[in-house]
Design a protein around this motif. Sequence first.
Motif, PDB file in Angstrom:
ATOM      1  N   PHE A 113      -5.225 -30.981 -57.134  1.00 14.14           N
ATOM      2  CA  PHE A 113      -6.039 -30.987 -55.913  1.00 14.14           C
ATOM      3  C   PHE A 113      -5.244 -30.449 -54.720  1.00 14.14           C
ATOM      4  N   LEU A 114      -3.943 -30.735 -54.659  1.00 16.52           N
ATOM      5  CA  LEU A 114      -3.132 -30.185 -53.580  1.00 16.52           C
ATOM      6  C   LEU A 114      -3.088 -28.658 -53.658  1.00 16.52           C
ATOM      7  N   PHE A 115      -2.945 -28.130 -54.860  1.00 14.19           N
ATOM      8  CA  PHE A 115      -2.947 -26.675 -55.019  1.00 14.19           C
ATOM      9  C   PHE A 115      -4.297 -26.088 -54.616  1.00 14.19           C
ATOM     10  N   MET A 116      -5.373 -26.785 -54.960  1.00 17.96           N
ATOM     11  CA  MET A 116      -6.697 -26.304 -54.588  1.00 17.96           C
ATOM     12  C   MET A 116      -6.849 -26.233 -53.069  1.00 17.96           C
ATOM     13  N   LEU A 117      -6.387 -27.280 -52.368  1.00 16.36           N
ATOM     14  CA  LEU A 117      -6.483 -27.283 -50.914  1.00 16.36           C
ATOM     15  C   LEU A 117      -5.638 -26.159 -50.303  1.00 16.36           C
ATOM     16  N   ALA A 118      -4.471 -25.920 -50.887  1.00 18.31           N
ATOM     17  CA  ALA A 118      -3.623 -24.846 -50.363  1.00 18.31           C
ATOM     18  C   ALA A 118      -4.264 -23.481 -50.570  1.00 18.31           C
ATOM     19  N   VAL A 119      -4.845 -23.249 -51.723  1.00 18.19           N
ATOM     20  CA  VAL A 119      -5.474 -21.956 -52.006  1.00 18.19           C
ATOM     21  C   VAL A 119      -6.723 -21.766 -51.148  1.00 18.19           C
ATOM     22  N   MET A 120      -7.407 -22.856 -50.815  1.00 17.81           N
ATOM     23  CA  MET A 120      -8.622 -22.749 -50.002  1.00 17.81           C
ATOM     24  C   MET A 120      -8.353 -22.269 -48.582  1.00 17.81           C
ATOM     25  N   THR A 121      -7.095 -22.253 -48.150  1.00 20.14           N
ATOM     26  CA  THR A 121      -6.778 -21.674 -46.845  1.00 20.14           C
ATOM     27  C   THR A 121      -6.825 -20.145 -46.874  1.00 20.14           C
ATOM     28  N   PHE A 122      -6.898 -19.541 -48.081  1.00 21.57           N
ATOM     29  CA  PHE A 122      -6.900 -18.091 -48.258  1.00 21.57           C
ATOM     30  C   PHE A 122      -5.588 -17.450 -47.803  1.00 21.57           C
ATOM     31  N   GLN A 123      -4.558 -18.265 -47.665  1.00 20.49           N
ATOM     32  CA  GLN A 123      -3.239 -17.733 -47.331  1.00 20.49           C
ATOM     33  C   GLN A 123      -2.622 -17.142 -48.596  1.00 20.49           C
ATOM     34  N   ALA A 124      -2.431 -15.835 -48.601  1.00 18.44           N
ATOM     35  CA  ALA A 124      -1.943 -15.162 -49.800  1.00 18.44           C
ATOM     36  C   ALA A 124      -0.539 -15.611 -50.176  1.00 18.44           C
ATOM     37  N   ALA A 125       0.274 -15.946 -49.199  1.00 21.98           N
ATOM     38  CA  ALA A 125       1.635 -16.392 -49.495  1.00 21.98           C
ATOM     39  C   ALA A 125       1.611 -17.714 -50.259  1.00 21.98           C
ATOM     40  N   PHE A 126       0.700 -18.619 -49.889  1.00 18.18           N
ATOM     41  CA  PHE A 126       0.573 -19.882 -50.616  1.00 18.18           C
ATOM     42  C   PHE A 126       0.126 -19.633 -52.053  1.00 18.18           C
ATOM     43  N   PHE A 127      -0.845 -18.755 -52.205  1.00 22.12           N
ATOM     44  CA  PHE A 127      -1.367 -18.445 -53.543  1.00 22.12           C
ATOM     45  C   PHE A 127      -0.272 -17.880 -54.444  1.00 22.12           C
ATOM     46  N   ILE A 128       0.487 -16.932 -53.922  1.00 18.01           N
ATOM     47  CA  ILE A 128       1.549 -16.312 -54.716  1.00 18.01           C
ATOM     48  C   ILE A 128       2.617 -17.331 -55.081  1.00 18.01           C
ATOM     49  N   SER A 129       2.953 -18.215 -54.158  1.00 11.07           N
ATOM     50  CA  SER A 129       3.985 -19.216 -54.421  1.00 11.07           C
ATOM     51  C   SER A 129       3.561 -20.170 -55.530  1.00 11.07           C
ATOM     52  N   ILE A 130       2.302 -20.590 -55.523  1.00 11.97           N
ATOM     53  CA  ILE A 130       1.811 -21.507 -56.560  1.00 11.97           C
ATOM     54  C   ILE A 130       1.805 -20.823 -57.921  1.00 11.97           C
ATOM     55  N   VAL A 131       1.340 -19.584 -57.962  1.00 16.21           N
ATOM     56  CA  VAL A 131       1.293 -18.868 -59.235  1.00 16.21           C
ATOM     57  C   VAL A 131       2.698 -18.644 -59.789  1.00 16.21           C
ATOM     58  N   LEU A 132       3.627 -18.231 -58.933  1.00 16.10           N
ATOM     59  CA  LEU A 132       4.995 -18.022 -59.388  1.00 16.10           C
ATOM     60  C   LEU A 132       5.635 -19.327 -59.838  1.00 16.10           C
ATOM     61  N   GLY A 133       5.394 -20.402 -59.109  1.00 16.97           N
ATOM     62  CA  GLY A 133       5.949 -21.694 -59.504  1.00 16.97           C
ATOM     63  C   GLY A 133       5.414 -22.169 -60.833  1.00 16.97           C
ATOM     64  N   ALA A 134       4.114 -21.971 -61.069  1.00 16.05           N
ATOM     65  CA  ALA A 134       3.537 -22.364 -62.357  1.00 16.05           C
ATOM     66  C   ALA A 134       4.132 -21.541 -63.493  1.00 16.05           C
ATOM     67  N   GLY A 135       4.330 -20.247 -63.251  1.00 16.83           N
ATOM     68  CA  GLY A 135       4.921 -19.405 -64.288  1.00 16.83           C
ATOM     69  C   GLY A 135       6.363 -19.772 -64.588  1.00 16.83           C
ATOM     70  N   VAL A 136       7.159 -20.013 -63.544  1.00 17.37           N
ATOM     71  CA  VAL A 136       8.554 -20.397 -63.748  1.00 17.37           C
ATOM     72  C   VAL A 136       8.641 -21.767 -64.411  1.00 17.37           C
ATOM     73  N   GLY A 137       7.787 -22.697 -63.987  1.00 17.13           N
ATOM     74  CA  GLY A 137       7.796 -24.019 -64.604  1.00 17.13           C
ATOM     75  C   GLY A 137       7.443 -23.987 -66.077  1.00 17.13           C
ATOM     76  N   GLU A 138       6.461 -23.167 -66.429  1.00  9.95           N
ATOM     77  CA  GLU A 138       6.106 -23.035 -67.846  1.00  9.95           C
ATOM     78  C   GLU A 138       7.231 -22.361 -68.624  1.00  9.95           C
ATOM     79  N   MET A 139       7.910 -21.411 -67.997  1.00 10.17           N
ATOM     80  CA  MET A 139       9.036 -20.758 -68.654  1.00 10.17           C
ATOM     81  C   MET A 139      10.176 -21.744 -68.904  1.00 10.17           C
TER      82      MET A 139
END
Length: 207
Positions: free
Chosen positions: A165-191
């Motif tokens: 839900f925190l990620f959803m709220l961050a993405v709902m701001t439409f801030q591209a930097a937030f979106f990219i950070s979440i996606v990169l963090g999820a990818g690195v965490g899965e790696m």
Amino acid sequence: MPSPLLFLFPLTLLPLTQAHDNGMDMSMDGAMSLDAGGGMVPYLHFTPGDTLFFQGWVPRSPGAIFGACIGLFVLAVLERWVGAVRRVGEGVWAKRGVDGFGWGRAQIALSNKLTSDAAKDKAKDKGGHAGQRGMVGMVGSIPPFIPSQDILRGVLHAVQVALGFLFMLAVMTFQAAFFISIVLGAGVGEMLFGRYAAGAVGGGMGH
């Protein structure tokens, strides 16, 4: 004689007229003026000034936005770690036989025996004993509530839901930097942690 509906029609327009007189512009121009006046921008952007989670968390400088992105990146990595811990725990509990005393293996053996006996009884006669015995096997295979296991499972799931839900709220701001950070963090965490969860599910842990 005029229809009564002709007199009722002007009355339906009164609320719209009053709303317009009070300054409530319902047109698209009003919505665009809100965007231009500092409201939420409804498209991906890199401009500062978006509220993140709380009223006072409004990163406006490049340094503040960078710090918020680092925080979101770490949270995304943490979410993947929590998911890996949960899946590893499920694998460990399954190998231990749920409660560490062979309960799961004993129940599986009992269920298989009852299923085999039910199939034999069904072949012998067409009575209802086979269905009753199969039902007993199904009920007997339900694991009991183990506090040390199920409470931890619930806590880990609740943490994952909260982070989601925190990620959803961050993405709902439409801030591209937030979106990219979440996606990169999820990818690195899965790696980093995905292989542990895959090993636990596939039975490769401890070998």
